[in-house]
Design a protein around this motif. Structure first.
Motif, mmCIF file in Angstrom:
data_model
loop_
_atom_site.group_PDB
_atom_site.id
_atom_site.type_symbol
_atom_site.label_atom_id
_atom_site.label_comp_id
_atom_site.label_asym_id
_atom_site.label_seq_id
_atom_site.Cartn_x
_atom_site.Cartn_y
_atom_site.Cartn_z
ATOM 1 N N PHE A 127 2.727 4.501 -1.484
ATOM 2 C CA PHE A 127 2.448 5.404 -2.594
ATOM 3 C C PHE A 127 3.642 6.321 -2.813
ATOM 4 O O PHE A 127 4.433 6.553 -1.901
ATOM 5 C CB PHE A 127 1.230 6.288 -2.295
ATOM 6 C CG PHE A 127 -0.080 5.582 -2.372
ATOM 7 C CD1 PHE A 127 -0.688 5.325 -3.599
ATOM 8 C CD2 PHE A 127 -0.726 5.161 -1.223
ATOM 9 C CE1 PHE A 127 -1.901 4.679 -3.669
ATOM 10 C CE2 PHE A 127 -1.948 4.507 -1.288
ATOM 11 C CZ PHE A 127 -2.538 4.269 -2.513
ATOM 12 N N SER A 132 0.805 -1.221 0.000
ATOM 13 C CA SER A 132 0.000 0.000 0.000
ATOM 14 C C SER A 132 0.840 1.273 0.000
ATOM 15 O O SER A 132 0.325 2.339 0.291
ATOM 16 C CB SER A 132 -0.938 0.014 1.213
ATOM 17 O OG SER A 132 -1.669 -1.173 1.271
ATOM 18 N N TRP A 139 2.993 -2.447 -8.206
ATOM 19 C CA TRP A 139 2.803 -1.996 -9.584
ATOM 20 C C TRP A 139 2.846 -0.488 -9.727
ATOM 21 O O TRP A 139 2.945 0.029 -10.819
ATOM 22 C CB TRP A 139 1.464 -2.494 -10.121
ATOM 23 C CG TRP A 139 0.276 -2.017 -9.317
ATOM 24 C CD1 TRP A 139 -0.331 -2.689 -8.306
ATOM 25 C CD2 TRP A 139 -0.420 -0.767 -9.443
ATOM 26 N NE1 TRP A 139 -1.356 -1.932 -7.788
ATOM 27 C CE2 TRP A 139 -1.440 -0.757 -8.460
ATOM 28 C CE3 TRP A 139 -0.278 0.334 -10.297
ATOM 29 C CZ2 TRP A 139 -2.314 0.320 -8.301
ATOM 30 C CZ3 TRP A 139 -1.147 1.407 -10.132
ATOM 31 C CH2 TRP A 139 -2.156 1.388 -9.143
ATOM 32 N N PRO A 197 -2.037 7.144 -8.142
ATOM 33 C CA PRO A 197 -1.366 6.366 -9.192
ATOM 34 C C PRO A 197 -2.276 6.071 -10.386
ATOM 35 O O PRO A 197 -3.493 6.187 -10.286
ATOM 36 C CB PRO A 197 -1.045 5.052 -8.474
ATOM 37 C CG PRO A 197 -2.175 4.893 -7.485
ATOM 38 C CD PRO A 197 -2.587 6.294 -7.067
ATOM 39 N N ILE A 198 -1.669 5.726 -11.490
ATOM 40 C CA ILE A 198 -2.418 5.255 -12.663
ATOM 41 C C ILE A 198 -1.998 3.819 -12.939
ATOM 42 O O ILE A 198 -0.821 3.551 -13.190
ATOM 43 C CB ILE A 198 -2.126 6.109 -13.911
ATOM 44 C CG1 ILE A 198 -2.439 7.580 -13.643
ATOM 45 C CG2 ILE A 198 -2.931 5.587 -15.104
ATOM 46 C CD1 ILE A 198 -2.084 8.499 -14.816
ATOM 47 N N PHE A 199 -2.949 2.930 -12.868
ATOM 48 C CA PHE A 199 -2.681 1.541 -13.237
ATOM 49 C C PHE A 199 -2.703 1.463 -14.756
ATOM 50 O O PHE A 199 -3.622 1.969 -15.387
ATOM 51 C CB PHE A 199 -3.760 0.630 -12.637
ATOM 52 C CG PHE A 199 -3.442 -0.840 -12.744
ATOM 53 C CD1 PHE A 199 -2.801 -1.484 -11.699
ATOM 54 C CD2 PHE A 199 -3.775 -1.570 -13.869
ATOM 55 C CE1 PHE A 199 -2.504 -2.838 -11.793
ATOM 56 C CE2 PHE A 199 -3.473 -2.923 -13.962
ATOM 57 C CZ PHE A 199 -2.836 -3.555 -12.918
ATOM 58 N N PRO A 200 -1.715 0.827 -15.362
ATOM 59 C CA PRO A 200 -1.671 0.817 -16.833
ATOM 60 C C PRO A 200 -2.768 -0.068 -17.434
ATOM 61 O O PRO A 200 -3.327 -0.923 -16.748
ATOM 62 C CB PRO A 200 -0.293 0.233 -17.128
ATOM 63 C CG PRO A 200 0.043 -0.602 -15.942
ATOM 64 C CD PRO A 200 -0.602 0.080 -14.759
ATOM 65 N N GLU A 201 -3.043 0.157 -18.694
ATOM 66 C CA GLU A 201 -3.992 -0.716 -19.408
ATOM 67 C C GLU A 201 -3.234 -1.964 -19.844
ATOM 68 O O GLU A 201 -2.305 -1.891 -20.638
ATOM 69 C CB GLU A 201 -4.558 0.009 -20.629
ATOM 70 C CG GLU A 201 -5.486 -0.847 -21.485
ATOM 71 C CD GLU A 201 -6.653 -1.416 -20.703
ATOM 72 O OE1 GLU A 201 -7.482 -0.627 -20.252
ATOM 73 O OE2 GLU A 201 -6.720 -2.656 -20.520
ATOM 74 N N GLY A 238 0.570 -6.748 -12.587
ATOM 75 C CA GLY A 238 -0.319 -7.414 -11.628
ATOM 76 C C GLY A 238 -0.591 -6.599 -10.393
ATOM 77 O O GLY A 238 -0.595 -5.373 -10.435
ATOM 78 N N GLN A 239 -0.799 -7.269 -9.299
ATOM 79 C CA GLN A 239 -1.246 -6.594 -8.099
ATOM 80 C C GLN A 239 -0.107 -6.061 -7.265
ATOM 81 O O GLN A 239 -0.206 -5.007 -6.672
ATOM 82 C CB GLN A 239 -2.017 -7.587 -7.225
ATOM 83 C CG GLN A 239 -3.271 -8.060 -7.892
ATOM 84 C CD GLN A 239 -4.288 -8.495 -6.879
ATOM 85 O OE1 GLN A 239 -4.171 -8.171 -5.713
ATOM 86 N NE2 GLN A 239 -5.290 -9.206 -7.304
#
Lengths: 452, 579
Positions: free
Chosen positions: A131, A129, A169, A179-183, A165-166
């Motif tokens: 950041f 968790s 990342w 954050p931005i999780f990628p596509e 993944g989780q």
């Protein structure tokens, strides 16, 4: 498959005026460049997990006379287009080490700043968790490009993931805890970026209907958000504000007036096939990014391979031990099992990077190729000098000249440079010379020298 | 308070010698401070210093606001709980605005439209509270909003392929506008988890109308686009909890009836409320702890509750990571979850079941791994087997736990941090956390004992490794063994730093027996469930009384898991919201 899918860069179909009005513009690359009187510049960060075996990665020799080890050998044809930077450290981490060295270093790779404690009851030493505390360099550059109408593109930036993944990342950040999780799905990224076009480059009439419906829905959603905004507590308001701002960005893409432009032919993802889904998806994402660059739909991108501590295996290069586990094992010397597996993994990723370089080098632009105006940065959150992980000497392979800022074909050695300063230099290369510091100011003193 | 502490490396040069002293004096050199809540542990003298907040020891309730003891509206657990400790100040920690998790999104869409494609599996990873998926921290990203938009279109398109199945009216008979209005009121209520106000309905009708009136469009197009909007509305995507207008005290509000219904359903079913809950909310029958508890009892008999329990264990035990191992990983996960499912719902259903269970659900992969022979079995299906109690007793001797946590430190760390809710300070910065190369003349245990004895590593590793030693009979994959690299297995270990179970032990069975009887474990399990139920960290001060009530009721029930779940729903921590 091979790294070189057939390149289809037919960028010459005209949009019909009325039909195109509902769609966002595809600004023609060459004309955009001509209008500005200078070349378009682009940057893409290509990140792979768990470090890279230093003994096969770091070149040997001097600045202008050097040789690649086995990991980079496939890049020999592009040696003159590359820079290898040795001695660039993750100073942000070294000056304030966090005794949890997986998730937080991924946070710091592109932000070059302290990580924020999870504070959610999870065990800090083992928590996912964490950041970042500030914006990542790709997002900062994207913001600056979008501010100027002459460098503005339909997409601020693109975040491609390959089986990201989780765990560990979080790499791209809009700001603290944001954050931005990628596509991860190349088809979906494709649909988002090129979906309004038929394979021949003409406009899909269905796209017109979809754009109209989307605008109507967004209108309604904006109304809902405004109504809710005043009712949520002050500490939650930034979430609604972010939602509002971001959905308006999407709305703007759906509503931009047609510049009377020329469009590109979308990439042919189906032409890229492989049994190995990691390979296939990765090459498809590269194709998406190359074509998005070529069509000038964006000038900033990231491609994140898996995630920190990835345990991916690479049977095609006989690397059957999970990657992260491998990186924590005694390496031995050339010929020993672990050493050879790590070399194989490094070479595997290098081949993907080569594929990206090849594609850019194959597209003519101005008097040269797209590689002249683009910078690809390959890095990782760890070095791979020994078993376990260290944050000094991060791998940095740079390809392309980014409009001439980088004098390529060299092997540069620094003595404990800060990766924050490399990012300042990249900001300068992208045209933002007013940026004098990035990330943690304690470890950023100006653009990294010696690159030009 | 140790679970929220900021761990900072000690900058004091004297630190090194202090650690050295600890190492030399061994276990007796450590002082433990047992905090009043949750079995939390704090290593008092080590190379790390906590914050002032931690040092204060987190006395329960100490920082709750002073006013409000004469508030007449306290319907909290003070009137219902077995303890009167909650009388006066409400006991609920702060909670931020949360977005649906992927699981919640999938389940809610399934319940709304019957669409079981689980489109949210392609969304970005969820945030976490502890080990549990919760999206409370990060704002929504633009990529995620595009994914919401695309998923909503895909779902809406499928939903209108059989329009009569989702409509309760005939647009020809009653008129299109009336039918659209009826449908959107009903669909919207289930999607937003509360009745729509006039403005909300009007926004949907506007979107319906615009799509319906486009060239060549039909009634179905109007409904389709309105569904798209429902699925992108913040009322769908967020857990909006505004609470009742007048606060209970300061910034603490009671949830309104629909919000209470939604909390219940998202905890116990991981989806939206059913009609019974809606009816109870409408009738004002969710305002007392007892009413809420009775709904919880009803809801636990629904199959959706079993899925919830599986999700809890999957997240708590960190089993998701095993998916990287493909079908093999899935087999391991299934054995553990099917077993825990039975332990929870059949028979006693008490906490010690997970530590004493001796049967499992095995497919071909597991039979091979556990050395169970059954030539007649379907290799792909899972069948129930009694296992050798000498080798496989308790969930911690199952391959899923053993493969997901490396020996011995990872396994010990799980016991320490996730079962005992203890805290392990992270390794000092710059320390090589990898062991030196194996020396074949030394037993593997001797190598680890050096680790524990090392002045830098030992002060923390003795919190983990001696617990992990108990699993020496199991290799990295979870296979039973009697030798390690030619040396006989040594499963003797030691428990330190607990309230009631310190001492040496041998083997995973004995370790689990101790854990089953541990006050710390019982309170920790309750705390994990409270985190899962509320989607936030449980605060020793602000939630102190709720925690205490839950612990007492859990104990009084003989540590019955279902009772625990019901009792949690009755607490202030669950029913109130601190802004």
């Amino acid at each position: 498959m091979t790294g070189t899918s057939s390149l289809r860069f037919g960028r010459r179909s005209l949009l019909g005026g009325a039909a195109a009005a509902a769609l966002a513009p595809f600004i023609p690359l060459l004309e955009a460049g001509a209008q500005q009187g200078s070349a378009v510049r682009r940057v893409c960060f290509f990140t792979t997990p768990n470090g890279l075996l230093s003994r096969e990665l770091v070149p040997t020799g001097s600045e202008n006379d050097f040789g690649f080890g086995r990991i980079l050998a496939g890049l020999n044809p592009y040696k003159d287009d590359l820079l290898y930077l040795h001695g660039v450290d993750m100073k942000s981490f070294l000056v304030n080490p966090i005794p949890n060295d997986h998730p937080p270093v991924v946070n710091q790779l592109l932000t070059a700043n302290d990580s924020l404690d999870p504070g959610d009851g999870s065990d800090p030493a083992n928590s996912t968790s964490w950041f970042a505390s500030s914006i990542s360099i790709d997002q900062l550059i994207g913001d600056r490009l979008q501010q100027d109408p002459s460098t503005r593109t339909r997409f601020h930036s693109l975040q491609a993931g390959v089986q990201c993944g989780q765990f560990s990342w979080k790499q791209v950040f809009r700001g603290p805890r944001d954050p931005i999780f990628p596509e991860n799905d190349p088809q979906r990224l494709f649909a988002r970026v090129f979906g309004d076009l038929n394979p021949d480059g003409s406009v899909d009439p269905e796209a017109l209907r979809r754009a109209r419906e989307r605008r109507s829905v967004i209108d309604g959603v904006l109304g809902e958000l405004e109504a809710i905004r005043s009712r949520v507590g002050e500490s939650d308001r930034h979430k609604i504000d972010a939602h509002l701002e971001r959905i308006r960005n999407i709305e703007a893409r759906l509503s931009e007036p047609d510049p009377g432009g020329v469009v590109c032919e979308p990439p042919d993802l189906d032409g890229i096939q492989a049994e190995d889904e990691y390979l296939r998806d990765g090459e498809r994402q590269i194709e998406n990014l190359v074509q998005a660059f070529a069509c000038d739909l964006t000038r900033v991108a990231t491609i994140q391979w898996a995630n920190g501590a990835s345990n991916h295996t690479f049977p095609s290069v006989s690397a059957t031990t999970p990657h992260h586990e491998l990186s924590h094992t005694e390496q031995g010397g050339a010929g020993s099992d672990v050493y050879e597996q790590l070399t194989g993994v490094g070479r595997w990723y290098a081949d993907r990077f080569t594929s990206f370089v090849e594609k850019l080098a194959a597209i003519e632009e101005g008097d040269g190729t797209m590689l002249d105006n683009t910078l690809l940065v390959w890095t990782s959150e760890h070095n791979g000098a020994r078993k376990g992980h260290d944050r000094d000497n991060l791998p940095f392979v740079l390809a392309g000249r980014c409009g001439g800022y980088f004098r390529t074909g060299r092997f540069l050695s620094y003595n404990g440079a800060s990766h924050a300063d490399l990012y300042v230099a990249i900001a300068h290369a992208m045209g933002f010379e007013d940026i004098t510091s990035f990330g943690n100011p304690e470890v950023s003193s100006g653009p990294l020298s010696g690159l030009g | 308070m140790c679970l929220r502490m900021l761990v900072r490396p000690c900058s004091d040069p004297a630190c090194v010698s202090r650690v050295g002293r600890i190492s030399r004096t061994g276990l007796n050199g450590l002082r433990w401070l047992r905090l009043p809540v949750g079995g939390a542990l704090w290593l008092a003298s080590a190379c790390y210093v906590g914050t002032a907040e931690e040092a204060s020891g987190g006395e329960a309730g100490a920082t709750s606001g002073g006013q409000g003891s004469d508030e007449p509206t306290d319907s909290g657990s003070g009137t219902d709980g077995p303890s009167d400790a909650c009388e006066g100040a409400p006991s609920a920690g702060p909670a931020g605005l949360k977005r649906l998790t992927r699981t919640e999104y999938n389940n809610l869409v399934r319940d709304l439209t019957g669409d079981e494609r689980n489109l949210a599996d392609g969304f970005g990873a969820d945030g976490r509270v502890g080990r549990f998926a919760v999206n409370a921290d990060a704002p929504v990203s633009e990529v995620q909003l595009e994914q919401y938009m695309e998923a909503a279109e895909t779902i809406a398109e499928a939903a209108v392929t059989d329009l009569p199945a989702i409509l309760e009216c005939d647009p020809v008979a009653v008129g299109e506008d009336a039918c659209a209005s009826a449908f959107l009121s009903s669909f919207g209520r289930r999607a937003y988890r509360r009745p729509l106000d006039q403005e909300q309905l009007q926004r949907l009708l506007d979107v319906f109308g615009a799509a319906r009136n486009a060239d060549g469009a039909t009634f179905s197009d109007g409904i389709r686009v309105a569904i798209q909007m429902v699925l992108q509305s913040p009322s769908f995507l967020y857990h909006l909890e505004f609470g009742l207008p007048s606060p209970q005290e300061g910034d603490v509000v009671a949830l309104d009836p629909y919000e209470t219904a939604a909390r219940l359903s998202f905890f116990l079913w991981m989806s939206g409320p059913d009609e019974v809950l809606f009816a109870a909310a409408e009738a004002g029958e969710l305002s007392t702890a007892e009413q809420v508890g009775n709904q919880a009892i009803r809801m636990l008999s629904d199959p959706r509750a079993r899925t919830m329990v599986r999700t809890f264990y999957r997240e708590w035990l960190g089993l998701e990571a095993l998916r990287e191992q493909g079908p093999r990983g899935t087999s391991l996960i299934e054995d553990t979850l099917l077993t825990l499912d039975e332990v929870t719902w059949e028979g006693e259903g008490t906490l010690d079941g997970m530590f004493t269970v001796t049967h499992g659900y095995l497919d071909g992969t597991l039979r091979e791994l556990y050395g169970v022979e059954d030539s007649s079995a379907d290799p792909a299906g899972f069948s129930r087997y009694e296992l050798d109690p000498a080798e496989r007793v308790g969930i911690l001797t199952r391959a899923a736990f053993l493969a997901a946590n490396s020996p011995p430190t990872g396994r010990g760390r799980f016991v320490r941090t996730d079962l005992l809710c203890g805290s392990v300070p992270p390794p000092p910065p710059g320390v090589d956390t990898d062991l030196p190369p194996a020396d074949p003349s030394q037993s593997p245990r001797a190598r680890w004992e050096q680790h524990v004895a090392d002045p830098v590593c030992g002060s923390c590793h003795l919190l983990m490794d001696p617990l992990g030693f108990g699993f020496d009979h199991y290799d990295r994959e979870g296979r039973y063994r009697t030798e390690v690299a030619g040396w006989p297995v040594d499963a003797s270990g030691e428990i330190v730093g607990t309230s009631t179970i310190d001492g040496s032990f041998t083997g995973a069975a004995e370790l689990q027996q101790r854990l089953a009887s541990s006050e710390d474990v019982r309170e920790c399990v309750a705390r994990q469930w409270m985190r899962f139920a509320t989607g936030r960290e449980i605060q020793p001060d602000a939630d102190g009384c709720s925690v205490e009530t839950v612990n007492e009721t859990f104990a009084a029930s003989g540590y019955d898991i279902r009772t625990l779940l019901v009792e949690i729903t009755k607490t202030d921590a669950f029913r109130l919201r601190r802004r």
